[in-house]
Design an enzyme around this catalytic site. Structure first.
Site, PDB file in Angstrom:
ATOM      1  N   SER A 113      39.985  54.298  37.968  1.00  0.00           N
ATOM      2  CA  SER A 113      40.435  54.286  39.371  1.00  0.00           C
ATOM      3  C   SER A 113      41.461  53.187  39.638  1.00  0.00           C
ATOM      4  O   SER A 113      42.111  53.193  40.689  1.00  0.00           O
ATOM      5  CB  SER A 113      39.241  54.117  40.303  1.00  0.00           C
ATOM      6  N   TYR A 141      46.149  47.128  32.313  1.00  0.00           N
ATOM      7  CA  TYR A 141      45.267  48.249  31.980  1.00  0.00           C
ATOM      8  C   TYR A 141      45.720  49.507  32.729  1.00  0.00           C
ATOM      9  O   TYR A 141      45.779  50.606  32.160  1.00  0.00           O
ATOM     10  CB  TYR A 141      43.843  47.863  32.386  1.00  0.00           C
TER      11      TYR A 141
HETATM   12  O1  GFB Z   1      33.745  44.988  38.107  1.00  0.00           O
HETATM   13  P1  GFB Z   1      34.838  44.004  38.246  1.00  0.00           P
HETATM   14  O2  GFB Z   1      34.941  42.943  37.216  1.00  0.00           O
HETATM   15  O3  GFB Z   1      36.241  44.702  38.297  1.00  0.00           O
HETATM   16  O4  GFB Z   1      34.671  43.255  39.662  1.00  0.00           O
HETATM   17  P2  GFB Z   1      37.177  45.465  39.369  1.00  0.00           P
HETATM   18  C1  GFB Z   1      34.402  43.924  40.864  1.00  0.00           C
HETATM   19  C2  GFB Z   1      34.207  42.945  41.989  1.00  0.00           C
HETATM   20  O5  GFB Z   1      32.992  42.223  41.791  1.00  0.00           O
HETATM   21  C3  GFB Z   1      35.301  41.888  42.154  1.00  0.00           C
HETATM   22  C4  GFB Z   1      33.201  40.843  41.994  1.00  0.00           C
HETATM   23  O6  GFB Z   1      35.559  41.685  43.526  1.00  0.00           O
HETATM   24  C5  GFB Z   1      34.648  40.637  41.545  1.00  0.00           C
HETATM   25  O7  GFB Z   1      35.180  39.433  42.071  1.00  0.00           O
HETATM   26  N1  GFB Z   1      32.213  40.051  41.257  1.00  0.00           N
HETATM   27  C6  GFB Z   1      31.259  39.272  41.823  1.00  0.00           C
HETATM   28  C7  GFB Z   1      32.074  39.967  39.925  1.00  0.00           C
HETATM   29  N2  GFB Z   1      30.550  38.639  40.883  1.00  0.00           N
HETATM   30  C8  GFB Z   1      31.023  39.069  39.682  1.00  0.00           C
HETATM   31  C9  GFB Z   1      30.669  38.747  38.334  1.00  0.00           C
HETATM   32  O8  GFB Z   1      29.783  37.942  38.055  1.00  0.00           O
HETATM   33  N3  GFB Z   1      31.374  39.392  37.367  1.00  0.00           N
HETATM   34  C10 GFB Z   1      32.368  40.299  37.641  1.00  0.00           C
HETATM   35  N4  GFB Z   1      32.999  40.921  36.630  1.00  0.00           N
HETATM   36  N5  GFB Z   1      32.752  40.579  38.920  1.00  0.00           N
HETATM   37  C11 GFB Z   1      38.020  46.509  37.202  1.00  0.00           C
HETATM   38  C12 GFB Z   1      39.302  46.412  36.427  1.00  0.00           C
HETATM   39  O9  GFB Z   1      38.313  45.955  38.425  1.00  0.00           O
HETATM   40  O10 GFB Z   1      37.597  47.822  37.406  1.00  0.00           O
HETATM   41  C13 GFB Z   1      39.290  47.283  35.226  1.00  0.00           C
HETATM   42  O11 GFB Z   1      39.527  45.066  36.095  1.00  0.00           O
HETATM   43  C14 GFB Z   1      38.735  48.670  35.501  1.00  0.00           C
HETATM   44  O12 GFB Z   1      40.572  47.367  34.746  1.00  0.00           O
HETATM   45  C15 GFB Z   1      37.445  48.608  36.262  1.00  0.00           C
HETATM   46  O13 GFB Z   1      39.671  49.423  36.220  1.00  0.00           O
HETATM   47  C16 GFB Z   1      36.910  49.969  36.644  1.00  0.00           C
HETATM   48  O14 GFB Z   1      36.464  46.601  40.015  1.00  0.00           O
HETATM   49  O15 GFB Z   1      37.806  44.503  40.314  1.00  0.00           O
END
Ligand code: GFB
Length: 321
Positions: A113, A141
């Site tokens: 997405s 990506y």
């Molecule tokens: O899942 P996520 O890393 O990726 O983060 P995206 C989603 C949201 O969760 C962001 C918050 O607003 C992060 O700041 N968040 C809160 C956290 N706490 C945490 C934590 O401990 N770890 C992480 N990882 N996030 C990804 C893309 O974007 O989505 C990829 O980077 C891919 O390329 C994937 O498209 C589906 O949803 O922001």
């Protein structure tokens, strides 16, 4: 619904079978009376065109699902831009080209997405592609995945190849990456809440403001949708694969804390990025294809947490042995 591509008796290569989506596809395809092909890294390094060509020629798949990709959460994307762009371009180009050369009958490419503009109208329809600037934290990506969609469309336009593309929303489930640095949000929150409960901590910390909204889909629902598309969809346009509803990061944190049994405070680390404010995809096109998700967020999170605990227990007993 008319079956356009009958999987019975077909050799189906799941590229990326060790990943969360690939593993779910292996589970789902068990009930399809097809032969499932997998290639280990020593059989074929997907970054190397020769390897992929040789493997495809030798194994002659009838159908290919491109679930192989370099993936990661918001910080991993921003930290390793060269890997996210180069690896994903190479993997998809090598597989799509080799599949065409070997006259593969059907190919399904998986994107994400995050291909859509940062400020796309919500819910995001397939037509929003390339109508605005991307979210900077994952543009590398996203560019690779947009190129993959276009490559499938180009082979269809120039050669009539039956190559289709699906864009899953944020996925979660068994076999996810639970590393705190590189994972997506759900496994990170599960691990943090679990550790906070185990150590009787009074708080757990989430990244960013907690206000971004995300649409989550269980990986088993995703695999089911992908097999549905493989059998019933054949067209130029890519198609969204989502659950149709979204929650704030704070809401999903509270739900995970409840499931895990952590009752402390939730603190916010505002030095970490929020990423795109909202990315709820329209699932109207998929619904028109006759597919609906079945696993609710709470049910899916409970199952994933049970899987995570079982994996921890297995690793601990593995260490003791
Ligand atoms: O899942 P996520 O890393 O990726 O983060 P995206 C989603 C949201 O969760 C962001 C918050 O607003 C992060 O700041 N968040 C809160 C956290 N706490 C945490 C934590 O401990 N770890 C992480 N990882 N996030 C990804 C893309 O974007 O989505 C990829 O980077 C891919 O390329 C994937 O498209 C589906 O949803 O922001």
């Amino acid at each position: 619904m008319n079956t356009l591509y009958d999987l019975r008796g077909k050799r189906v290569w799941v590229a990326g079978h060790r990943g969360m989506v690939g593993a779910a596809l292996l589970r789902r395809l068990q009930s399809e009376k097809c032969e499932i092909l997998i290639a280990s890294r020593s059989d074929a390094d997907l970054l190397r065109q020769d390897d992929v060509e040789r493997w495809v020629k030798a194994n002659k798949p009838h159908a290919v699902i491109v679930a192989a990709a370099k993936v990661g959460g918001i910080i991993a994307n921003a930290t390793y831009p060269a890997d996210f762009l180069y690896d994903n371009l190479m993997i998809e180009a090598n597989i799509i080209r080799a599949a065409f050369d070997a006259r593969v009958e059907k190919l399904l490419f998986l994107g994400s997405s995050c291909i859509y503009p940062k400020f796309a109208d919500q819910p995001i329809t397939e037509e929003a592609l390339l109508t605005g600037a991307l979210e900077p934290t994952n543009e590398w990506y996203a560019i690779a995945k947009i190129a993959g969609i276009k490559l499938c469309q180009a082979f269809r336009a120039q050669h009539g190849a039956d190559f289709i593309s699906a864009m899953p929303t944020n996925l979660y489930g068994p076999n996810d990456n639970f590393s705190l640095e590189t994972s997506h949000v759900i496994p990170a929150l599960m691990r943090k809440a679990d550790q906070a409960r185990e150590t009787n901590a009074d708080h757990m910390t989430i990244w960013g403001s907690g206000t971004p909204r995300r649409e989550f889909l269980h990986v088993d629902d995703c695999a089911d949708a992908l097999v549905h598309l493989l059998k019933h969809y054949s067209d130029m346009g890519h198609i969204n694969v989502g659950s149709g509803s979204d929650v704030t990061i704070e809401e999903v944190t509270r739900l995970i804390a409840k499931i895990v049994g952590f009752q402390g405070r939730i603190e916010k680390d505002l030095s970490k990025p929020d990423g795109t404010p909202r990315k709820l995809m329209s699932n109207a096109k998929l619904a028109a294809q006759g597919w609906q998700p079945r696993i609710s967020l709470e049910e899916g999170l409970r199952g994933t947490y049970a899987w995570y605990r079982a994996m921890l227990a297995e690793n601990e007993s593995g260490l003791r042995r």
